[in-house]
Design a protein around this motif. Structure first.
Motif, PDB file in Angstrom:
ATOM      1  N   GLY A  81       6.725  -1.742 -16.443  1.00 50.25           N
ATOM      2  CA  GLY A  81       6.381  -0.358 -16.150  1.00 50.25           C
ATOM      3  C   GLY A  81       5.344   0.181 -17.116  1.00 50.25           C
ATOM      4  N   VAL A  82       4.356   0.853 -16.582  1.00 48.45           N
ATOM      5  CA  VAL A  82       3.256   1.353 -17.402  1.00 48.45           C
ATOM      6  C   VAL A  82       3.738   2.357 -18.451  1.00 48.45           C
ATOM      7  CG1 VAL A  82       1.118   2.717 -17.285  1.00 48.45           C
ATOM      8  CG2 VAL A  82       1.521   0.886 -15.632  1.00 48.45           C
ATOM      9  N   ARG A  83       4.869   3.028 -18.186  1.00 47.48           N
ATOM     10  CA  ARG A  83       5.412   4.002 -19.147  1.00 47.48           C
ATOM     11  C   ARG A  83       6.399   3.359 -20.129  1.00 47.48           C
ATOM     12  NH1 ARG A  83       7.512   9.234 -16.063  1.00 47.48           N
ATOM     13  NH2 ARG A  83       7.592   9.984 -18.221  1.00 47.48           N
ATOM     14  N   ASP A  84       6.433   2.043 -20.176  1.00 44.08           N
ATOM     15  CA  ASP A  84       7.355   1.335 -21.068  1.00 44.08           C
ATOM     16  C   ASP A  84       6.943   1.545 -22.518  1.00 44.08           C
ATOM     17  OD1 ASP A  84       8.943  -0.517 -22.469  1.00 44.08           O
ATOM     18  OD2 ASP A  84       8.869  -1.973 -20.846  1.00 44.08           O
ATOM     19  N   GLY A  85       7.835   2.141 -23.301  1.00 42.56           N
ATOM     20  CA  GLY A  85       7.572   2.334 -24.719  1.00 42.56           C
ATOM     21  C   GLY A  85       8.270   1.326 -25.605  1.00 42.56           C
ATOM     22  N   VAL A  86       8.901   0.309 -24.993  1.00 45.98           N
ATOM     23  CA  VAL A  86       9.657  -0.699 -25.745  1.00 45.98           C
ATOM     24  C   VAL A  86       8.875  -1.997 -25.865  1.00 45.98           C
ATOM     25  CG1 VAL A  86      11.796  -2.043 -25.833  1.00 45.98           C
ATOM     26  CG2 VAL A  86      11.836   0.317 -24.962  1.00 45.98           C
ATOM     27  N   ILE A  87       8.315  -2.454 -24.759  1.00 46.25           N
ATOM     28  CA  ILE A  87       7.649  -3.755 -24.687  1.00 46.25           C
ATOM     29  C   ILE A  87       6.141  -3.558 -24.595  1.00 46.25           C
ATOM     30  CG2 ILE A  87       7.426  -5.893 -23.370  1.00 46.25           C
ATOM     31  CD1 ILE A  87      10.155  -5.541 -24.708  1.00 46.25           C
ATOM     32  N   ALA A  88       5.401  -4.290 -25.411  1.00 47.83           N
ATOM     33  CA  ALA A  88       3.946  -4.167 -25.440  1.00 47.83           C
ATOM     34  C   ALA A  88       3.313  -4.878 -24.246  1.00 47.83           C
ATOM     35  CB  ALA A  88       3.400  -4.753 -26.738  1.00 47.83           C
ATOM     36  N   GLU A  89       2.370  -4.210 -23.606  1.00 47.53           N
ATOM     37  CA  GLU A  89       1.657  -4.833 -22.487  1.00 47.53           C
ATOM     38  C   GLU A  89       0.955  -6.114 -22.929  1.00 47.53           C
ATOM     39  OE1 GLU A  89      -1.629  -3.678 -19.015  1.00 47.53           O
ATOM     40  OE2 GLU A  89      -1.261  -2.301 -20.692  1.00 47.53           O
ATOM     41  N   ALA A  90       0.471  -6.137 -24.161  1.00 46.59           N
ATOM     42  CA  ALA A  90      -0.236  -7.334 -24.649  1.00 46.59           C
ATOM     43  C   ALA A  90       0.665  -8.557 -24.621  1.00 46.59           C
ATOM     44  CB  ALA A  90      -0.751  -7.084 -26.066  1.00 46.59           C
ATOM     45  N   ASP A  91       1.965  -8.387 -24.907  1.00 48.52           N
ATOM     46  CA  ASP A  91       2.899  -9.512 -24.855  1.00 48.52           C
ATOM     47  C   ASP A  91       3.048 -10.026 -23.438  1.00 48.52           C
ATOM     48  OD1 ASP A  91       3.250  -9.284 -27.562  1.00 48.52           O
ATOM     49  OD2 ASP A  91       5.314  -8.556 -27.472  1.00 48.52           O
ATOM     50  N   MET A  92       3.076  -9.119 -22.458  1.00 47.89           N
ATOM     51  CA  MET A  92       3.204  -9.530 -21.064  1.00 47.89           C
ATOM     52  C   MET A  92       1.966 -10.309 -20.606  1.00 47.89           C
ATOM     53  SD  MET A  92       6.192  -8.102 -20.512  1.00 47.89           S
ATOM     54  CE  MET A  92       6.371  -8.741 -22.197  1.00 47.89           C
ATOM     55  N   LYS A  93       0.815  -9.825 -21.009  1.00 45.36           N
ATOM     56  CA  LYS A  93      -0.431 -10.511 -20.648  1.00 45.36           C
ATOM     57  C   LYS A  93      -0.521 -11.869 -21.332  1.00 45.36           C
ATOM     58  CE  LYS A  93      -3.194  -6.428 -19.540  1.00 45.36           C
ATOM     59  NZ  LYS A  93      -4.368  -5.593 -19.901  1.00 45.36           N
ATOM     60  N   GLU A  94       0.013 -11.950 -22.537  1.00 39.72           N
ATOM     61  CA  GLU A  94       0.008 -13.237 -23.235  1.00 39.72           C
ATOM     62  C   GLU A  94       0.906 -14.238 -22.522  1.00 39.72           C
ATOM     63  OE1 GLU A  94       0.041 -14.656 -27.833  1.00 39.72           O
ATOM     64  OE2 GLU A  94       1.735 -13.399 -27.239  1.00 39.72           O
ATOM     65  N   MET A  95       2.064 -13.793 -22.024  1.00 39.74           N
ATOM     66  CA  MET A  95       2.920 -14.679 -21.242  1.00 39.74           C
ATOM     67  C   MET A  95       2.180 -15.194 -20.014  1.00 39.74           C
ATOM     68  SD  MET A  95       6.631 -12.710 -21.323  1.00 39.74           S
ATOM     69  CE  MET A  95       7.404 -13.867 -20.182  1.00 39.74           C
ATOM     70  N   ALA A  96       1.514 -14.284 -19.302  1.00 42.47           N
ATOM     71  CA  ALA A  96       0.798 -14.679 -18.095  1.00 42.47           C
ATOM     72  C   ALA A  96      -0.343 -15.644 -18.406  1.00 42.47           C
ATOM     73  CB  ALA A  96       0.264 -13.445 -17.385  1.00 42.47           C
ATOM     74  N   HIS A  97      -0.927 -15.495 -19.583  1.00 42.58           N
ATOM     75  CA  HIS A  97      -2.052 -16.362 -19.967  1.00 42.58           C
ATOM     76  C   HIS A  97      -1.585 -17.743 -20.417  1.00 42.58           C
ATOM     77  CE1 HIS A  97      -5.891 -17.605 -21.614  1.00 42.58           C
ATOM     78  NE2 HIS A  97      -5.328 -17.795 -22.805  1.00 42.58           N
ATOM     79  N   LEU A  98      -0.497 -17.799 -21.183  1.00 38.93           N
ATOM     80  CA  LEU A  98      -0.097 -19.062 -21.805  1.00 38.93           C
ATOM     81  C   LEU A  98       0.894 -19.879 -20.974  1.00 38.93           C
ATOM     82  CD1 LEU A  98       0.293 -17.969 -25.546  1.00 38.93           C
ATOM     83  CD2 LEU A  98      -1.618 -19.195 -24.480  1.00 38.93           C
ATOM     84  N   MET A  99       1.686 -19.218 -20.122  1.00 38.48           N
ATOM     85  CA  MET A  99       2.649 -19.961 -19.315  1.00 38.48           C
ATOM     86  C   MET A  99       1.967 -20.443 -18.046  1.00 38.48           C
ATOM     87  SD  MET A  99       5.958 -17.496 -20.042  1.00 38.48           S
ATOM     88  CE  MET A  99       7.009 -18.257 -18.824  1.00 38.48           C
ATOM     89  N   PRO A 100       2.177 -21.711 -17.656  1.00 38.97           N
ATOM     90  CA  PRO A 100       1.412 -22.308 -16.562  1.00 38.97           C
ATOM     91  C   PRO A 100       1.563 -21.628 -15.206  1.00 38.97           C
ATOM     92  CG  PRO A 100       2.470 -24.005 -17.883  1.00 38.97           C
ATOM     93  CD  PRO A 100       3.017 -22.697 -18.358  1.00 38.97           C
ATOM     94  N   ASP A 101       2.723 -21.003 -14.928  1.00 37.76           N
ATOM     95  CA  ASP A 101       2.955 -20.407 -13.614  1.00 37.76           C
ATOM     96  C   ASP A 101       3.610 -19.044 -13.808  1.00 37.76           C
ATOM     97  OD1 ASP A 101       3.363 -19.828 -10.976  1.00 37.76           O
ATOM     98  OD2 ASP A 101       4.554 -21.613 -10.510  1.00 37.76           O
ATOM     99  N   CYS A 102       2.819 -18.084 -14.260  1.00 35.40           N
ATOM    100  CA  CYS A 102       3.347 -16.757 -14.584  1.00 35.40           C
ATOM    101  C   CYS A 102       2.389 -15.696 -14.087  1.00 35.40           C
ATOM    102  CB  CYS A 102       3.551 -16.627 -16.097  1.00 35.40           C
ATOM    103  SG  CYS A 102       4.239 -15.035 -16.620  1.00 35.40           S
ATOM    104  N   ARG A 103       2.924 -14.770 -13.285  1.00 32.28           N
ATOM    105  CA  ARG A 103       2.155 -13.632 -12.778  1.00 32.28           C
ATOM    106  C   ARG A 103       2.634 -12.365 -13.467  1.00 32.28           C
ATOM    107  NH1 ARG A 103       3.459 -13.430  -6.725  1.00 32.28           N
ATOM    108  NH2 ARG A 103       2.229 -11.504  -6.895  1.00 32.28           N
ATOM    109  N   PHE A 104       1.706 -11.467 -13.738  1.00 34.96           N
ATOM    110  CA  PHE A 104       2.024 -10.199 -14.394  1.00 34.96           C
ATOM    111  C   PHE A 104       1.658  -9.045 -13.481  1.00 34.96           C
ATOM    112  CE2 PHE A 104       0.151  -6.746 -17.142  1.00 34.96           C
ATOM    113  CZ  PHE A 104       1.369  -6.169 -17.469  1.00 34.96           C
ATOM    114  N   VAL A 105       2.619  -8.114 -13.270  1.00 39.19           N
ATOM    115  CA  VAL A 105       2.388  -6.935 -12.447  1.00 39.19           C
ATOM    116  C   VAL A 105       2.739  -5.701 -13.275  1.00 39.19           C
ATOM    117  CG1 VAL A 105       3.034  -5.674 -10.368  1.00 39.19           C
ATOM    118  CG2 VAL A 105       2.928  -8.172 -10.319  1.00 39.19           C
ATOM    119  N   ALA A 106       1.793  -4.758 -13.386  1.00 43.51           N
ATOM    120  CA  ALA A 106       2.025  -3.491 -14.074  1.00 43.51           C
ATOM    121  C   ALA A 106       2.264  -2.410 -13.023  1.00 43.51           C
ATOM    122  CB  ALA A 106       0.835  -3.129 -14.955  1.00 43.51           C
ATOM    123  N   VAL A 107       3.381  -1.683 -13.149  1.00 50.77           N
ATOM    124  CA  VAL A 107       3.791  -0.715 -12.133  1.00 50.77           C
ATOM    125  C   VAL A 107       3.630   0.700 -12.674  1.00 50.77           C
ATOM    126  CG1 VAL A 107       5.662   0.010 -10.619  1.00 50.77           C
ATOM    127  CG2 VAL A 107       5.448  -2.405 -11.253  1.00 50.77           C
TER     128      VAL A 107
END
Length: 293
Positions: A239-265
């Motif tokens: 969620g775009v209003r998430d104040g707990v988890i950094a968006e950069a961490d989510m994008k890093e997962m999508a970049h480094l994991m071979p089969d990972c999609r990232f959706v920001a809501v």
């Protein structure tokens, strides 16, 4: 259906919704419980059996006294508990739906028994990177434990769309520097109130052990270094209003994991399963519905 299962020397509580050839295990987040998907579960697709299990120290599960080093409340311990619970429930293969700290627990589960799991739906997850809590932030959990009103305010910030924006106030002064909140009406507000009540009953192994073990995971770098080996399909919903988890961490997962999609809501915070259960069920159904097993 609800019940309890023995895992080693403790019992864990669980709930089930639905039935069919596809099984999904929901792994909740810190200070949470199996109940966090109860409003979404009625909207899950037919043919899916969903199981949610309370961590040790949470919800209706046993709450053993924490070891001095919190080793019996580590991320690895929670992962082992979930694996043993699947054994007890005779689930040989399943998919995973996770929320928040449940994400890093699922990482350890997958790396331990990769052939046992299929797809993963990760809602605002703590990724393999962990979270490094400095001492002042770790100490803040003790303040929440001692102050029910403060705990409620913090829990509200994890589900901001449930509250009128004007009630989520910035720091009004040193006596209370966290948001003041007012819950809305309806089933979501009732569930939120029950969840806040549950928080007061969690173990010290959760209040103090989770920030300790997440910091250890972050500083070791072990799981982050293995992200490239995790080939299980992941859908990361944040969620775009998430104040707990950094968006950069989510994008890093999508970049480094071979089969990972990232959706920001847009419009959603850290807890879509509470804030917009029908929307969460939509992502759940799109990811797990129609699978053969």
């Amino acid at each position: 259906m609800a019940g309890r299962i023995r895992v080693g020397d403790i019992e864990l509580a669980f709930r089930e919704w639905g039935e069919g050839p596809v099984t999904v295990l929901f792994v909740h987040g810190n200070l949470a419980s199996k109940d966090w998907i109860e409003l979404a579960a009625p909207h899950f697709p037919r043919g899916v059996r969903t199981i949610a299990i309370d961590w040790r120290g949470c919800g209706d599960s046993d709450k053993p006294v924490p070891a001095p080093d919190f080793s019996n409340y580590s991320i690895a311990r929670h992962a082992d508990d979930m694996l043993a619970a699947l054994d007890a429930l005779k689930v040989d293969f399943c998919h995973l739906a996770t929320h928040s700290t449940g994400g890093i627990i699922s990482t350890r589960m997958i790396l331990s028994q990769p052939d046992r799991f299929g797809r993963v739906l990760s809602l605002s997850p703590v990724g393999p990177q962990g979270i490094d809590f400095p001492p002042e932030k770790s100490a803040f959990f003790g303040r929440m434990k001692a102050d029910t009103a403060l705990a409620r305010e913090i829990m509200a910030t994890t589900a901001p769309s449930l509250f009128a924006p004007e009630t989520l106030l910035p720091n009004p002064g040193p006596a209370r520097f966290l948001p003041q909140v007012t819950a809305g009406d309806g089933a979501r507000a009732l569930l939120f109130n029950r969840i806040v009540d549950q928080v007061s009953g969690v173990s010290d192994g959760i209040w103090f052990g989770t920030p300790d073990t997440l910091t250890k995971e972050a500083r070791s770098g072990e799981l982050k270094a293995r992200m490239g080996t995790i080939r299980h399909p992941h859908l990361v919903v944040w969620g775009v209003r998430d104040g707990v988890i950094a968006e950069a961490d989510m994008k890093e997962m999508a970049h480094l994991m071979p089969d990972c999609r990232f959706v920001a809501v847009p419009g959603i915070g850290h807890s879509m399963n509470l804030e917009a259960p029908e929307l969460y069920a939509g992502y759940f159904g799109a990811w797990f519905g129609g699978l053969a097993k």
